[in-house]
Design an enzyme around this catalytic site. Structure first.
Site, short mmCIF file in Angstrom:
data_model
loop_
_atom_site.label_atom_id
_atom_site.label_comp_id
_atom_site.label_asym_id
_atom_site.label_seq_id
_atom_site.Cartn_x
_atom_site.Cartn_y
_atom_site.Cartn_z
N ASP A 211 0.91 -1.31 0.21
CA ASP A 211 -0.12 -0.05 0.09
C ASP A 211 0.81 1.30 0.11
OD1 ASP A 211 1.06 -0.04 2.53
OD2 ASP A 211 -0.61 -0.86 3.22
N GLU B 186 -0.41 -9.14 -1.20
CA GLU B 186 -1.09 -8.51 0.20
C GLU B 186 -2.16 -7.78 -0.23
OE1 GLU B 186 1.34 -7.39 3.80
OE2 GLU B 186 0.49 -5.46 3.18
N ARG C 239 2.31 7.96 9.65
CA ARG C 239 2.19 9.58 9.25
C ARG C 239 0.86 9.91 10.32
NH1 ARG C 239 3.68 12.46 4.67
NH2 ARG C 239 4.25 10.53 3.75
N HIS D 79 12.70 5.62 13.50
CA HIS D 79 12.56 6.08 12.06
C HIS D 79 13.35 7.15 11.72
CE1 HIS D 79 10.33 6.48 8.41
NE2 HIS D 79 9.96 5.07 8.68
N HIS E 138 6.08 4.97 13.72
CA HIS E 138 6.50 5.69 12.35
C HIS E 138 5.25 6.26 11.63
CE1 HIS E 138 5.21 2.08 10.44
NE2 HIS E 138 5.33 2.61 9.35
N GLU F 278 -2.06 5.01 3.18
CA GLU F 278 -2.21 3.65 2.83
C GLU F 278 -3.59 3.03 2.31
OE1 GLU F 278 1.63 4.66 5.08
OE2 GLU F 278 -0.49 4.95 5.11
#
Length: 364
Positions: free
Chosen positions: A96, A118, A207, A238, A205, A132
């Site tokens: 994604d 996936e 967003r 990250h 991590h 995503e």
């Protein structure tokens, strides 16, 4: 011989696609061509090195403070010549990411079939995770073939009208990757640190976690470490500057918390395997935790991997400070509650997803 172009750009994608690359190369019945966009740079190279996979194309697109639209445009522009030159029979993408969306769209523009590894994961909320959830829905719409990791993912695709004859339930290739990385004799200074007390691994991590949600989680972890000095919390930080600033400001300087640079996949998997508890907002880490039998708290309001929640090995904790603190503390102090999560089945696969996908590709 069929020519298949595998396109990926981030470390998580590489971890999940490299086992498939290796399986296809081992069989020699189709010709896999690997193209990486470099959406991640060093993290991606480390993952490729762990599996001893060399890319046929490295587009090296990563730039500092890159916008989503800028990265999407760069991927589309750079992938066009690769598709023209290789003229593959199929383009395989994973998951994604922005790379996934751009590669599927570039192939679609050229009438090249797309296979989505996936496929079918959903939260039902375009804002969580962002972007995503949109990416994976759009890629499924563009795909001719869907490799769903679970029956629930397959059901999501069927509910959206995807042709059931073009869906295969394979398990998740991320579970396959563990066979390449786990070592009983693995040793590192980070592992020594965890062994000094009760080992906890933290990753953050996403967003949508930035800002207040991340601040809440970090405050909970700091309080937990202060109240339970026996804990040893390891957090690979990250490279996103916003993540680094928040994590170091909140957790830096606490003796029983260790902040490190991002780890290569071999180191990271072996640390996860030795943790008592995992705290994460990552999708892939949820699957890895379930496969390793390590209880994990999911630091998000929603997950596209509800199978792990239903199976009982994962617990959706959200991002509220008090809730995260309370759920962590219970699992760390209540042996029966911890054991109940540890003994749950892994719903994400048996380590043979790559072989199943390769079987399909050979017979398309």
């Amino acid at each position: 011989m069929k020519r298949i172009l595998l396109v990926f750009g981030t470390r998580p994608e590489a971890v999940k696609m490299c086992p498939l690359v290796l399986e296809l190369r081992r069989r020699g019945t189709v010709q896999p061509v690997v193209c990486v966009t470099g959406q991640h740079r060093q993290l991606l190279r480390d993952a490729l090195a762990a599996f001893q996979v060399e890319a046929d194309y490295d587009l090296a697109l990563m730039e500092q403070a890159q916008s989503l639209d800028g990265l999407t445009a760069a991927c589309l522009t750079a992938l066009g010549p690769v598709l023209e030159r290789e003229a593959p029979d199929l383009v395989l993408v994973h998951g994604d990411t922005t790379t996934t969306l751009a590669a599927a769209l570039a192939a679609f523009y050229r009438h090249i079939p797309v296979g989505h590894v996936e496929a079918g994961l959903r939260t039902g909320d375009l804002s969580a995770p962002f972007p995503e959830e949109f990416d994976r829905r759009a890629v499924d719409m563009l795909s001719r073939y869907a490799f769903a990791p679970t029956e629930e993912a397959r059901a999501n695709l069927l509910a959206e009208g995807f042709d059931g004859s073009r869906i295969w339930v394979t398990g998740n290739t991320g579970i396959d990757a563990l066979a390449y990385t786990l070592r009983k004799d693995y040793h590192s200074p980070a592992l020594d640190f965890l062994a000094e007390g009760v080992p906890v691994v933290l990753t953050l991590h996403r967003r949508e976690s930035l800002g207040q949600p991340m601040q809440e989680v970090l405050a909970a972890v700091r309080s937990l470490a202060a109240d339970m000095p026996e804990l040893r919390v390891l957090c690979p930080v990250h490279p996103n500057p916003q993540v680094r600033e928040a994590v170091y400001a909140a957790l830096g300087g606490q003796e029983n918390i260790r902040l490190t640079e991002p780890m290569d996949v071999t180191a990271f998997h072996n640390l996860l395997a030795r943790a008592r508890l995992i705290l994460t907002d990552s999708g892939g880490v949820q699957e890895e935790a379930a496969a390793l039998g390590v209880p994990a708290l999911v630091l998000r309001g929603k997950t596209e991997r509800p199978e792990g929640i239903k199976a009982g090995g994962l617990l959706l904790a959200g991002t509220d400070r008090e809730t995260v603190y309370a759920r962590c503390r219970r699992l760390l102090e209540d042996e029966a509650a911890w054991q109940a999560m540890r003994d749950r089945p892994n719903p994400f696969g048996d380590g043979h997803a790559s072989a199943r996908i390769a079987d399909v590709l050979e017979n398309l």
